[in-house]
Design an enzyme around this catalytic site. Structure first.
Site, PDB file in Angstrom:
ATOM      1  N   GLU A 297      31.185  63.393  53.214  1.00 57.01           N
ATOM      2  CA  GLU A 297      31.934  64.350  52.401  1.00 57.01           C
ATOM      3  C   GLU A 297      33.343  63.864  52.111  1.00 57.01           C
ATOM      4  O   GLU A 297      33.806  63.843  50.975  1.00 57.01           O
ATOM      5  CB  GLU A 297      32.000  65.692  53.137  1.00 57.01           C
ATOM      6  N   ASP A 301      34.868  62.903  48.427  1.00 57.31           N
ATOM      7  CA  ASP A 301      35.922  63.728  47.836  1.00 57.31           C
ATOM      8  C   ASP A 301      37.163  62.891  47.552  1.00 57.31           C
ATOM      9  O   ASP A 301      37.734  62.940  46.457  1.00 57.31           O
ATOM     10  CB  ASP A 301      36.319  64.864  48.797  1.00 57.31           C
ATOM     11  N   SER A 545      29.375  69.282  45.998  1.00 61.34           N
ATOM     12  CA  SER A 545      30.426  68.569  46.710  1.00 61.34           C
ATOM     13  C   SER A 545      31.131  67.538  45.863  1.00 61.34           C
ATOM     14  O   SER A 545      32.300  67.253  46.064  1.00 61.34           O
ATOM     15  CB  SER A 545      29.798  67.771  47.852  1.00 61.34           C
TER      16      SER A 545
END
Ligand SMILES: *[C@@H]1O[C@H](CO)[C@@H](O)[C@H](O)[C@H]1NC(C)=O
Ligand SMILES: *[C@@H]1O[C@H](CO)[C@@H](O)[C@H](O)[C@H]1NC(C)=O
Ligand SMILES: *[C@@H]1O[C@H](CO)[C@@H](O)[C@H](O)[C@H]1NC(C)=O
Ligand SMILES: *[C@@H]1O[C@H](CO)[C@@H](O)[C@H](O)[C@H]1NC(C)=O
Ligand SMILES: *[C@@H]1O[C@H](CO)[C@@H](O)[C@H](O)[C@H]1NC(C)=O
Ligand SMILES: *[C@@H]1O[C@H](CO)[C@@H](O)[C@H](O)[C@H]1NC(C)=O
Length: 630
Positions: A297, A301, A545
């Site tokens: 993640e 990001d 995400s």
């Protein structure tokens, strides 16, 4: 709800009712237990609980109108955001609320005044009470619950808790009571990048935010997404001008972490001029990078936000929340961003949020309370199902997003990766339980909070060019979307949602989804097969995400342009993006759906839909329209 829940509790509670003549109402109730938990025994009566009563905030009923005043494009006060002090003053709980709760604890609860304290912020009333005292005070029973999978135990009360009617209006939420440890989950799916394909072969350097030529790896955007694909999809080429004024933050919850060397692996392939660039680590409640933490993640990001912003000159803040011992949740972030929300020694829900200072060995021994000035855009790719949480908990947190938005902050959240339901086909049954094979749609949180901007996912259709229209994502996962069971349809979206339901009635029975609820997502962006460097190798990462940080990065360029022109940041964008003036600003997505719960979910259609929202960014149009606003 009157005393119905109360009487079902049996002899103990009935006996209590005899010496509590005041009328009590169920303040919060839970229809069902979160998946996996069963009660195993009554809690020990002598056990001490840190009871925290969250007081109702003054003026909270005016929050939306305050926000519209500074965020609606037709308002003469557009962009005139409040200072944090104005926000704290406007919503501080009244003395009447403090007095009402204190006297209830003393009179009805027989809790000595010397045991009761008011938190520094004035928002919480705290007392250590025994289970027996709490049960009497709240007309409930505490049980120890056990989780079927890992055997973990958790203390919570049964079904509902009660407070006198005249006290109820002064109280938001009381903890620990009904809430369960469901832990925030990230929205994302990782898989190895297929090595057979020679993808992303040459990515020309990015200089000062401008891609000079990007065409070499654009042939494969239907297989792998790179920075260059996103730039073409959303016509996103921008050189930041206000890098000393603009701010953007990305939130990660420990133990999600990343391997710092991966930035250079990523930049070497996709944005050479940024080699050496790192996000600025802003730890909240002991947040640090942990070697060997789960990197998917955080790597996704941050590599994409840094890469899309495209210049070392613009700082990107990483809000790493929670120590490695205890972790954290959304309220811990909000405590860090807003001193007036912070609990100052109790008030976060210990079952949901990290409690700091953390007394465990190696735990963070402070409580970060208003230590961070919020960035103008805050992107988060984590979420819950609404059914994991109680309405009061969600309402209080949602209001906080609204309060921070009054100061000009935009909260961007991923909408979830399981279509109209939860993960692994867990949907709701008619009692609101989360069960495998449930037929009722299960909305995510905080997608239903009107004060966040919820981002769904799209994809390039296999065999199609990057310049052709995208579809709602249909490979790997369905885009989260639907209608809240907690928050009513928001004023800004009345027209858009009514249009959808009238022109394209989904055809489900009225109990399958809550047509009167706040509908989400608001917008969407590509969320399939992003090429991400993880521990030195490129992997494909998919999910809303990916969509949320991409949307946030593009919106950040709008903020940059407005700040450079001496204007305010965009703040709460929802009333603006749904307004007539913004008609056609987003690329309308009209293909695909978001199946789950044994259905095809909703269909993407012309105009807003509960799969892809208003559509994907068209950066030049966004920029023009937002620069026209004061
Ligand atoms: C409750 O007990 C804890 C541990 O003894 C203490 O640190 C805390 O200050 C107490 N809280 C109140 C409100 O008295
Ligand atoms: C990264 O760049 C190297 C060297 O140019 C190339 O061999 C590799 O395929 C690229 N990887 C990706 C995922 O683009
Ligand atoms: C995404 O990756 C999967 C696995 O490699 C592949 O089957 C699929 O075709 C890809 N789709 C797109 C649109 O990138
Ligand atoms: C539907 O949403 C409203 C809020 O708009 C809520 O009050 C109601 O309880 C919800 N209905 C169901 C069945 O969840
Ligand atoms: C970080 O990635 C590098 C490869 O780029 C690898 O050698 C190293 O072991 C990784 N660190 C951790 C903690 O996984
Ligand atoms: C539309 O979506 C379906 C999946 O729902 C997919 O199979 C199809 O390829 C998509 N077509 C276009 C033109 O986007």
């Amino acid at each position: 709800m009157l005393l119905t829940g109360f009487f079902t509790l049996g002899a103990v509670s009935l006996a209590l009712a005899a010496h509590t003549p005041v009328r009590r109402v169920a303040h919060e109730s839970r229809r069902s237990l979160p998946a996996g938990w069963t009660p195993v025994r009554r809690a020990e009566p002598d056990l001490v609980l840190p009871l925290s009563v969250g007081l109702a905030q003054s003026n909270i009923e005016n929050l939306e109108s305050y926000l519209l005043d500074v965020s609606h494009p037709d308002s003469p006060n557009y962009g005139q955001h409040w200072t944090p002090a104005q926000v704290a003053n406007a919503f501080r709980p009244s003395k009447a609320s403090v007095d009402a709760v204190r006297s209830w604890l003393v009179k009805d609860g027989q809790i000595g005044a010397d045991r009761i304290t008011v938190s520094q912020s004035g928002a919480w009333i705290l007392a250590n009470v025994t289970v027996a005292e709490a049960e009497e005070l709240l007309g409930t029973e505490y049980y120890v619950y056990q989780h079927g999978q890992d055997g973990r135990e958790h203390l919570a009360c049964h079904q509902a808790y009660h407070v006198p009617e005249h006290v109820s209006k002064h109280v938001d939420v009381i903890t620990p009571t009904l809430h369960f440890d469901t832990k925030v989950t990230r929205h994302g799916i990782t898989e190895p990048l297929s090595s057979a394909k020679d993808i992303g072969k040459v990515s020309k350097p990015v200089t000062g935010g401008v891609i000079h030529t990007i065409f070499d790896d654009l042939e494969h955007c239907d297989e792998v997404i790179t920075l260059a694909c996103l730039r073409v999809l959303y016509d996103f080429v921008y050189v930041p001008l206000a890098t000393n004024k603009n701010t953007i933050g990305v939130v990660e919850y420990t133990p999600e972490s990343h391997n710092e060397t991966d930035f250079d692996v990523f930049f070497a392939n996709f944005s050479k001029s940024q080699i050496g660039e790192r996000p600025k680590l802003v730890g909240i409640d002991g947040g640090v990078l942990i070697p060997g933490g789960d990197p998917a993640e955080s790597s996704l990001d941050l590599q994409y936000v840094l890469g899309l912003i495209g210049t070392k000159r613009q700082e990107v803040q990483l809000y790493q929340v929670g120590d490695p011992v205890e972790g954290a949740s959304f309220n811990n972030l909000l405590d860090g961003l807003d001193k007036s929300y912070c609990t100052s020694g109790g008030g976060d829900d210990p079952t949901q949020d990290g409690i700091y200072p953390d007394p465990s060995p190696g735990g963070y021994d402070k409580d970060d309370c208003g230590t961070v000035k919020p960035a103008y855009i805050i992107s988060t790719s984590y979420g819950y199902q609404e059914a994991d949480l109680t309405p009061a908990y969600m309402q209080r947190q949602c209001n906080e997003y609204g309060k921070l938005s009054l100061t000009g902050v935009t909260f961007v959240y991923s909408s979830g990766d399981a279509g109209v339901g939860g993960r692994q086909d867990v949907c709701l049954d008619e009692n609101g339980n989360q069960v495998t094979g449930g037929k009722i749609f299960s909305p995510t949180f905080p997608g239903g909070c009107p004060f966040v901007t919820s981002v769904g996912a799209t994809q390039v259709v296999p065999g199609h060019k990057v310049t052709e229209p995208e579809s709602a994502v249909f490979q790997r996962f369905p885009s989260g979307g639907g209608f809240s069971n907690v928050f009513p349809r928001a004023s800004f979206q009345q027209k858009a949602v009514a249009n959808y339901l009238e022109k394209y009635p989904p055809g489900y029975a009225s109990n399958i989804y809550n047509a009167s609820g706040r509908a989400f997502p608001d917008v969407s962006a590509n969320g399939l097969n992003y090429s991400v460097a993880i521990n030195g190798e490129f992997r494909l990462v998919s999910g809303t995400s990916a969509s949320a940080p991409t949307f946030a990065s593009i919106l950040s360029a709008v903020n940059d342009a407005r700040l450079a022109a001496g204007k305010s940041p965009v703040g709460w964008i929802n009333p603006t993006i749904y307004s007539d003036a913004f008609n056609g600003v987003f690329n309308d997505i009209t293909n695909g759906s978001n199946p789950n719960c044994g259905t095809q979910g909703f269909l993407a259609q012309p105009g807003w839909d509960p799969v892809t929202g208003l559509g994907t960014p068209n950066f030049p149009k966004m920029l023009t329209k937002w620069l026209e606003l004061p």
